[in-house]
Design a protein around this motif. Structure first.
Motif, PDB file in Angstrom:
ATOM      1  N   ALA A 282     -23.863  28.461   2.403  1.00 44.58           N
ATOM      2  CA  ALA A 282     -22.999  27.883   1.375  1.00 44.58           C
ATOM      3  C   ALA A 282     -21.683  27.358   1.954  1.00 44.58           C
ATOM      4  CB  ALA A 282     -22.709  28.923   0.289  1.00 44.58           C
ATOM      5  N   GLY A 283     -21.513  27.508   3.269  1.00 42.13           N
ATOM      6  CA  GLY A 283     -20.297  27.015   3.912  1.00 42.13           C
ATOM      7  C   GLY A 283     -19.163  28.008   3.933  1.00 42.13           C
ATOM      8  N   GLN A 284     -19.407  29.245   3.482  1.00 40.00           N
ATOM      9  CA  GLN A 284     -18.362  30.262   3.495  1.00 40.00           C
ATOM     10  C   GLN A 284     -18.236  30.896   4.878  1.00 40.00           C
ATOM     11  OE1 GLN A 284     -16.274  31.133   1.047  1.00 40.00           O
ATOM     12  NE2 GLN A 284     -17.155  29.713  -0.445  1.00 40.00           N
ATOM     13  N   LEU A 285     -17.011  31.261   5.240  1.00 38.00           N
ATOM     14  CA  LEU A 285     -16.771  31.904   6.533  1.00 38.00           C
ATOM     15  C   LEU A 285     -17.226  33.354   6.481  1.00 38.00           C
ATOM     16  CD1 LEU A 285     -13.195  30.468   7.173  1.00 38.00           C
ATOM     17  CD2 LEU A 285     -15.226  29.948   8.536  1.00 38.00           C
ATOM     18  N   GLU A 286     -18.022  33.752   7.457  1.00 39.89           N
ATOM     19  CA  GLU A 286     -18.525  35.123   7.521  1.00 39.89           C
ATOM     20  C   GLU A 286     -17.615  35.965   8.415  1.00 39.89           C
ATOM     21  OE1 GLU A 286     -22.856  35.736   7.615  1.00 39.89           O
ATOM     22  OE2 GLU A 286     -22.986  33.587   8.046  1.00 39.89           O
ATOM     23  N   CYS A 287     -17.083  37.034   7.849  1.00 38.34           N
ATOM     24  CA  CYS A 287     -16.096  37.853   8.566  1.00 38.34           C
ATOM     25  C   CYS A 287     -16.669  38.494   9.828  1.00 38.34           C
ATOM     26  CB  CYS A 287     -15.544  38.932   7.637  1.00 38.34           C
ATOM     27  SG  CYS A 287     -14.620  38.258   6.231  1.00 38.34           S
ATOM     28  N   ALA A 288     -17.892  38.956   9.784  1.00 39.02           N
ATOM     29  CA  ALA A 288     -18.496  39.610  10.958  1.00 39.02           C
ATOM     30  C   ALA A 288     -18.606  38.635  12.119  1.00 39.02           C
ATOM     31  CB  ALA A 288     -19.862  40.174  10.585  1.00 39.02           C
ATOM     32  N   LYS A 289     -18.998  37.414  11.836  1.00 42.22           N
ATOM     33  CA  LYS A 289     -19.116  36.407  12.892  1.00 42.22           C
ATOM     34  C   LYS A 289     -17.751  35.979  13.413  1.00 42.22           C
ATOM     35  CE  LYS A 289     -23.573  34.562  11.353  1.00 42.22           C
ATOM     36  NZ  LYS A 289     -24.297  33.380  10.827  1.00 42.22           N
ATOM     37  N   LEU A 327      -7.225  40.077   7.789  1.00 39.60           N
ATOM     38  CA  LEU A 327      -8.325  40.237   6.833  1.00 39.60           C
ATOM     39  C   LEU A 327      -9.654  40.369   7.571  1.00 39.60           C
ATOM     40  CD1 LEU A 327      -7.404  37.562   4.119  1.00 39.60           C
ATOM     41  CD2 LEU A 327      -7.049  40.042   3.991  1.00 39.60           C
ATOM     42  N   ILE A 328      -9.679  39.876   8.809  1.00 40.36           N
ATOM     43  CA  ILE A 328     -10.888  39.950   9.631  1.00 40.36           C
ATOM     44  C   ILE A 328     -10.863  41.185  10.524  1.00 40.36           C
ATOM     45  CG2 ILE A 328     -12.332  38.711  11.292  1.00 40.36           C
ATOM     46  CD1 ILE A 328     -11.920  37.248   8.615  1.00 40.36           C
ATOM     47  N   THR A 329      -9.736  41.399  11.185  1.00 42.36           N
ATOM     48  CA  THR A 329      -9.671  42.428  12.231  1.00 42.36           C
ATOM     49  C   THR A 329      -9.087  43.758  11.762  1.00 42.36           C
ATOM     50  OG1 THR A 329      -7.483  41.660  12.956  1.00 42.36           O
ATOM     51  CG2 THR A 329      -9.410  40.635  13.987  1.00 42.36           C
ATOM     52  N   GLY A 330      -8.367  43.748  10.648  1.00 40.22           N
ATOM     53  CA  GLY A 330      -7.737  44.988  10.164  1.00 40.22           C
ATOM     54  C   GLY A 330      -7.942  45.159   8.676  1.00 40.22           C
ATOM     55  N   TRP A 331      -9.190  45.030   8.243  1.00 37.72           N
ATOM     56  CA  TRP A 331      -9.497  45.070   6.812  1.00 37.72           C
ATOM     57  C   TRP A 331      -9.324  46.481   6.239  1.00 37.72           C
ATOM     58  CZ3 TRP A 331      -9.547  42.803   2.480  1.00 37.72           C
ATOM     59  CH2 TRP A 331     -10.350  43.223   1.409  1.00 37.72           C
ATOM     60  N   ARG A 332      -8.430  46.582   5.232  1.00 40.16           N
ATOM     61  CA  ARG A 332      -8.194  47.861   4.556  1.00 40.16           C
ATOM     62  C   ARG A 332      -8.110  47.648   3.046  1.00 40.16           C
ATOM     63  NH1 ARG A 332      -4.867  47.854   9.007  1.00 40.16           N
ATOM     64  NH2 ARG A 332      -5.264  49.466  10.580  1.00 40.16           N
ATOM     65  N   GLY A 341       1.286  25.515   0.318  1.00 40.67           N
ATOM     66  CA  GLY A 341       0.380  24.570  -0.315  1.00 40.67           C
ATOM     67  C   GLY A 341      -0.441  25.207  -1.419  1.00 40.67           C
ATOM     68  N   ARG A 342       0.012  26.374  -1.924  1.00 43.76           N
ATOM     69  CA  ARG A 342      -0.692  27.104  -2.974  1.00 43.76           C
ATOM     70  C   ARG A 342      -2.121  27.458  -2.571  1.00 43.76           C
ATOM     71  NH1 ARG A 342       1.098  24.128  -8.666  1.00 43.76           N
ATOM     72  NH2 ARG A 342       3.302  24.691  -8.585  1.00 43.76           N
ATOM     73  N   VAL A 343      -2.280  27.721  -1.292  1.00 48.76           N
ATOM     74  CA  VAL A 343      -3.578  28.136  -0.778  1.00 48.76           C
ATOM     75  C   VAL A 343      -3.640  29.660  -0.763  1.00 48.76           C
ATOM     76  CG1 VAL A 343      -5.049  28.173   1.288  1.00 48.76           C
ATOM     77  CG2 VAL A 343      -3.964  26.051   0.561  1.00 48.76           C
ATOM     78  N   GLU A 344      -4.806  30.178  -1.069  1.00 51.56           N
ATOM     79  CA  GLU A 344      -5.019  31.624  -1.143  1.00 51.56           C
ATOM     80  C   GLU A 344      -6.185  32.004  -0.240  1.00 51.56           C
ATOM     81  OE1 GLU A 344      -5.108  33.987  -5.077  1.00 51.56           O
ATOM     82  OE2 GLU A 344      -7.219  33.591  -4.613  1.00 51.56           O
ATOM     83  N   ALA A 345      -6.002  33.079   0.543  1.00 49.14           N
ATOM     84  CA  ALA A 345      -7.073  33.597   1.403  1.00 49.14           C
ATOM     85  C   ALA A 345      -7.392  35.026   0.968  1.00 49.14           C
ATOM     86  CB  ALA A 345      -6.650  33.573   2.863  1.00 49.14           C
ATOM     87  N   GLY A 350     -17.686  40.445   2.404  1.00 44.63           N
ATOM     88  CA  GLY A 350     -17.953  40.078   3.792  1.00 44.63           C
ATOM     89  C   GLY A 350     -17.704  38.618   4.107  1.00 44.63           C
ATOM     90  N   ARG A 351     -17.167  37.889   3.143  1.00 42.69           N
ATOM     91  CA  ARG A 351     -16.825  36.486   3.348  1.00 42.69           C
ATOM     92  C   ARG A 351     -15.316  36.307   3.252  1.00 42.69           C
ATOM     93  NH1 ARG A 351     -21.517  37.159   4.136  1.00 42.69           N
ATOM     94  NH2 ARG A 351     -23.270  35.780   3.575  1.00 42.69           N
ATOM     95  N   LEU A 352     -14.790  35.329   3.991  1.00 43.55           N
ATOM     96  CA  LEU A 352     -13.382  34.971   3.865  1.00 43.55           C
ATOM     97  C   LEU A 352     -13.316  33.746   2.962  1.00 43.55           C
ATOM     98  CD1 LEU A 352     -10.465  35.582   4.794  1.00 43.55           C
ATOM     99  CD2 LEU A 352     -10.790  33.828   6.552  1.00 43.55           C
ATOM    100  N   VAL A 353     -12.771  33.933   1.779  1.00 41.98           N
ATOM    101  CA  VAL A 353     -12.696  32.857   0.792  1.00 41.98           C
ATOM    102  C   VAL A 353     -11.300  32.238   0.845  1.00 41.98           C
ATOM    103  CG1 VAL A 353     -12.902  32.257  -1.640  1.00 41.98           C
ATOM    104  CG2 VAL A 353     -14.359  34.053  -0.651  1.00 41.98           C
TER     105      VAL A 353
END
Length: 362
Positions: A282-289, A327-332, A341-345, A350-353
């Protein structure tokens, strides 16, 4: 007897850039245009060249200072031997009394070199980012507009090796990473519009070239005003470094810029390739990868994704990328991170949206 060594050096630097411009122009011209262009004959005198739209125009951005006056004189000389039209633009920033008069004087000097077209462009400098950044933004906006208006193939800028060294030190002070240490590129801007022939030449060579050619130059008082960061670095910082470390600091910093640029370009290429491999169907970034990527590559992938989502590149700082990286390396279970730019991560399943926040639609 040939020209003075300083004059020969600046002409050679400009000649190389003009040949690059001609090669690229020829590559993008259709078959009919290429045939006509070849008939003109690179190396013939300008007097024998018809003034046709298919002859590329190269503009020089000239403030009237030694660097840009030396550049203008070299462009005027070399363009007479090549199938190139040469013109000049001076930007009046309206920051000092008498600036319009000085701009008019520069136009007169460029005209005396037989550059055409030649014009002065007046701009209004804002305050965003500080006085130096605001003046730079206004200047480049004016040069972009002039290049579009005249259909210029390239705009030459007079930045020297000394300017490059200063830029590297400023990047180091900001702690912005290897791209900042890359300094200024020899070609930048839309389609490589801006060319910097003098990045391998020192400031003294340009000034000497003006002196032996009796070219009048204007020394901008802002260049010695301690209110400006670059001025303090030029007159206090670099001399202190050379006193402590010995001569050769400028050359070493310029060399660092080139090495850093090569490394940064390679990492950017790696990140572009990695971006495709860390997404799901779906084009979403996978955190594990993402997690298994080298940090330098992963952070570039994240930066690219944030910019694509609408975050302004100039407003994204290292701290923003580090927060998203955690959010990838220190997920708690962290909450969503709000970015320029009003961007939200946000990490979800398991996906980074990465998306525009809900408030962007309000």
């Amino acid at each position: 007897m040939g020209p003075h060594p300083a004059v020969a050096a600046i002409r050679l630097a400009v000649r190389r850039v003009l040949h690059d411009v001609l090669t690229e122009y020829d590559r993008h011209t259709d078959k009919t245009g290429r045939a006509e262009f070849a008939e003109a004959g690179v190396g013939r005198q300008r007097a024998t060249l018809p003034e046709r739209p298919d002859t590329p125009l190269v503009l020089v951005a000239c403030s009237g200072g030694a660097d840009s006056m030396a550049l203008a004189s070299a462009l005027a000389f070399e363009s007479r031997k090549l199938a190139v039209r040469a013109g000049g633009i001076t930007v009046d920033h309206n920051l000092q009394p008498g600036s319009a008069l000085r701009a008019a004087e520069v136009v007169t000097r460029l005209g005396a070199m037989e550059l055409d077209p030649v014009e002065a462009v007046s701009v209004s400098v804002g305050r965003e980012g500080g006085p130096e950044a605001a003046a730079r933004d206004a200047r480049y906006a004016a040069l972009d507009a002039a290049a579009e208006r005249h259909g210029a193939a390239a705009v030459l800028l007079g930045h020297t090796r000394d300017d490059q060294a200063e830029t590297v030190l400023l990047g180091l002070a900001r702690g912005s990473g290897i791209r900042s240490l890359s300094g200024m590129a020899a070609a930048s801007g839309p389609a490589g519009r801006y060319r910097r022939p003098f990045l391998q030449l020192d400031r003294q060579t340009a000034r000497k070239a003006c002196l032996v050619q009796s070219l009048p130059v204007w020394d901008d008082p802002h260049n010695i005003d301690p209110a400006y960061t670059r001025s303090r670095l030029r007159h206090e910082g670099l001399p202190a470094l050379e006193k402590a470390l010995g001569k050769g600091v400028v050359e070493a910093l310029a060399r660092t810029a080139q090495l850093s640029r090569d490394d940064a370009d390679a990492l950017d290429t790696w990140a572009a390739e990695a971006d495709r491999s860390v997404r799901d169907d779906a084009g979403q970034l996978e955190c594990a990868k993402l997690h298994v990527l080298p940090p330098a590559v992963r952070r570039r992938v994240l930066r690219r994704a944030l910019i694509e989502a609408g975050a302004p590149a100039g407003s994204l700082f290292a701290r923003h990328i580090e927060e998203v990286d955690r959010l990838i390396t220190g997920w708690r279970g962290q909450r969503a991170i709000n970015l320029p730019g009003r961007v939200e991560a946000q990490r979800q399943g398991g996906r980074l949206v990465i998306r525009q926040s809900c408030s962007a639609s309000g």
